[in-house]
Design a protein around this motif. Structure first.
Motif, mmCIF file in Angstrom:
data_model
loop_
_atom_site.group_PDB
_atom_site.id
_atom_site.type_symbol
_atom_site.label_atom_id
_atom_site.label_comp_id
_atom_site.label_asym_id
_atom_site.label_seq_id
_atom_site.Cartn_x
_atom_site.Cartn_y
_atom_site.Cartn_z
ATOM 1 N N UNK A 1 0.184 16.256 7.145
ATOM 2 C CA UNK A 1 -0.113 14.842 7.382
ATOM 3 C C UNK A 1 0.496 14.335 8.684
ATOM 4 N N UNK A 2 1.662 14.876 9.050
ATOM 5 C CA UNK A 2 2.326 14.524 10.307
ATOM 6 C C UNK A 2 2.545 15.840 11.049
ATOM 7 N N UNK A 3 1.578 16.280 11.847
ATOM 8 C CA UNK A 3 1.660 17.606 12.475
ATOM 9 C C UNK A 3 2.890 17.751 13.362
ATOM 10 N N UNK B 1 -1.337 10.137 -1.647
ATOM 11 C CA UNK B 1 -0.081 10.880 -1.495
ATOM 12 C C UNK B 1 1.054 10.100 -2.157
ATOM 13 N N UNK B 2 1.632 10.677 -3.180
ATOM 14 C CA UNK B 2 2.768 10.070 -3.898
ATOM 15 C C UNK B 2 3.719 11.195 -4.289
ATOM 16 N N UNK B 3 4.627 11.556 -3.370
ATOM 17 C CA UNK B 3 5.443 12.741 -3.602
ATOM 18 C C UNK B 3 6.605 12.776 -2.615
ATOM 19 N N UNK C 1 0.812 -1.221 0.000
ATOM 20 C CA UNK C 1 0.000 0.000 0.000
ATOM 21 C C UNK C 1 0.841 1.264 0.000
ATOM 22 N N UNK C 2 2.086 1.192 0.501
ATOM 23 C CA UNK C 2 2.927 2.388 0.539
ATOM 24 C C UNK C 2 4.390 2.019 0.678
ATOM 25 N N UNK C 3 5.244 2.806 0.015
ATOM 26 C CA UNK C 3 6.693 2.761 0.208
ATOM 27 C C UNK C 3 7.096 4.080 0.870
ATOM 28 N N UNK C 4 7.979 4.004 1.853
ATOM 29 C CA UNK C 4 8.532 5.201 2.501
ATOM 30 C C UNK C 4 10.042 5.143 2.340
#
Length: 509
Positions: free
Chosen positions: A298-300, A219-221, A111-114
């Motif tokens: 997204x991450x306050x 979110x893809x950026x 679902x996501x790569x970081x």
């Protein structure tokens, strides 16, 4: 039990034996996520305090099938692999590994790569690449940028975090800053010390990485991340001196020092070897100031704000003083270090091994002898001819090796994977065996085994230096250094005995 399904995700962490990966895993566990670690050598994770709380998958990032198995059933994949300092072909190695991982992640429906990259390492919110302030990217940063682009183009939603200098106990950037400032009250420096940088505390980096596990799927950026202070490297050295209670540093800038000369100087003054220092130094020529702070949507930011430079230095120094450094830059394998089997493995059948073996009976409890063995290296030294060891370390650094200045993560305790000067811990059997693998420049592979056993009411100390030569040069090397073995290795059992006897008071038999 993990929290509700909406916030709990299954995370794969690559690079878990490295500086950031080794700190990210416990943070993900603390956040309630399920964690699987992918490591080329899973035994390197065995002694970590969180090893029993994670699933461990053995996989080389260049093995597509093994990577696919490691990704199976995961929701989020943290890509923390790079070949910095790995030779002239590091960019090709990074590219190949990223392409394999990206393809496998797509097939596994991750679902996501970081990904944690460097300054300007990836497109912005609209996919465009903005001009890099202060000139072009260094080869290292270009490679990090390329990896980010490969992952963003994978079809898997990807977050690329772009960080400049990371301030934390044990990071390579912090070790360079610390040793340059502490050892050089007067510094003749190149022009890059005037480049603007936005450093970030490792705690904030980890907070962003954990937060990215639950980003919205659209979110893809890339995101620029940095602390609240924008400083030059000269500012950072002056402020480090102030926080550490050192006299003010005198910094003289000259235009003649090239990145290559600068990295050689850094390699001699700091524990970071020249081949790792060079890409870091070259990167400092690029201005690294955040162009946006969109990640906070997204991450306050925490209520107290991001950690400033002075506070980050204070926290890092406190961990060093408290001997509570969780991971170090040397936690990851040294580029070019051997990954061959151990000399006890069947693969060595028929190979020529040179062995220098010694034993000594010591009238001290085995626990006292083991305590001396486990404390070897770093500030404790090697229990024989300190000058000879220093000369060998200096020659290794001249040859581009790591030398003796890596030291130890902890002065008293060792775990598998720890760096100990120019050795790495290959095996620890507490109270019985310590096996070190050499990471100095050699025409072959070398190990040092130290053991202790009880025999007939006595304590027997065992010592084996093992060398597997490569080619004629390896055989000639062993024969050339053989006369010195009696001096270097011959004195170790005697001095271990002296230290064990001196420290045996109150140690049970």
């Amino acid at each position: 039990m993990p929290p509700g399904r909406g916030s709990w995700v299954r995370c794969l962490v690559t690079g878990a034996t490295g500086y950031i990966g080794g700190r990210l895993v416990p943070e993900l566990l603390l956040a309630g996520h399920e964690v699987r670690c992918m490591a080329r050598r899973p035994e390197r994770l065995r002694d970590l305090p969180w090893a029993g709380e994670v699933d461990i998958a053995g996989a080389d990032v260049n093995d597509a099938d093994a990577v696919s198995k490691a990704l199976d059933g995961m929701d989020v994949a943290y890509y923390l692999i790079h070949a910095i300092g790995g030779g002239d072909d590091f960019a090709a190695a990074d590219r190949r590994a990223a392409e394999i991982f990206a393809a496998a992640a797509g097939e596994a429906r991750i679902r996501r790569i970081v990904y944690l990259g460097g300054p300007a390492s990836g497109p912005g919110p609209a996919g465009e690449r903005e001009p890099v302030p202060g000139g072009g990217l260094s080869p290292h940063l270009r490679s990090r940028a390329e990896v980010g682009e490969i992952l963003l183009a994978s079809g898997v939603p990807t977050a690329v975090l772009r960080a400049a200098v990371i301030i934390g106990s044990g990071s390579a950037s912090f070790e360079i800053l610390r040793h340059l400032t502490e050892r050089l009250p007067v510094m003749i420096t190149p022009r890059w010390v005037g480049t603007r940088i936005q450093p970030i505390a490792v705690r904030d980096v980890l907070r962003y990485l954990v937060g990215c596990a639950t980003l919205p799927p659209e979110v893809n950026r890339g995101f620029d991340i940095g602390g609240p202070d924008v400083l030059t490297y000269a500012d950072m050295m002056r402020r480090y001196a102030a926080v550490a209670g050192l006299p003010p540093r005198v910094i003289l800038r000259v235009p003649l020092l090239t990145p290559k000369l600068s990295s050689l100087w850094v390699g001699l003054v700091t524990p970071v070897p020249g081949r790792l220092a060079r890409p870091l130094v070259e990167s400092l020529r690029t201005e690294a100031v955040a162009r946006e702070h969109d990640v906070s949507r997204f991450v306050p930011d925490p209520p107290q704000g991001l950690i400033g430079f002075d506070r980050a230095v204070e926290l890092a120094l406190r961990r060093i003083q408290d001997r509570d450094v969780l991971t170090r830059w040397s936690s990851a394998s040294t580029p070019g270090a051997p990954s061959d089997p151990l000399p006890t493995d069947p693969d060595w059948a028929g190979g020529r091994l040179y062995v220098d073996e010694r034993t000594r009976v010591i009238d001290a409890p085995s626990a006292a002898v083991w305590r001396v063995i486990e404390s070897i290296g770093g500030q404790n030294g090697w229990y024989s001819l300190p000058m000879a060891w220093r000369v060998r370390g200096f020659l290794d650094r001249l040859a581009g090796g790591v030398g003796l200045r890596r030291g130890r993560r902890d002065p008293c305790r060792l775990r598998v994977g720890d760096a100990v000067d120019f050795w790495r811990v290959e095996e620890v059997e507490p109270g019985r065996l310590l096996r070190l693998r050499a990471e100095m420049r050699l025409p072959g592979l070398a190990w040092l085994e130290l053991s202790v056993r009880a025999e007939g009411g006595r304590t027997v100390y065992g010592q084996r230096a093992i060398f597997y030569p490569r080619g004629l040069l390896g055989h000639l090397y062993w024969r050339a250094i053989w006369p010195f073995h009696g001096l270097v290795f011959g004195g170790m059992p005697r001095n271990v005995a002296v230290k064990a006897l001196a420290g045996s008071a109150g140690v049970p038999d």
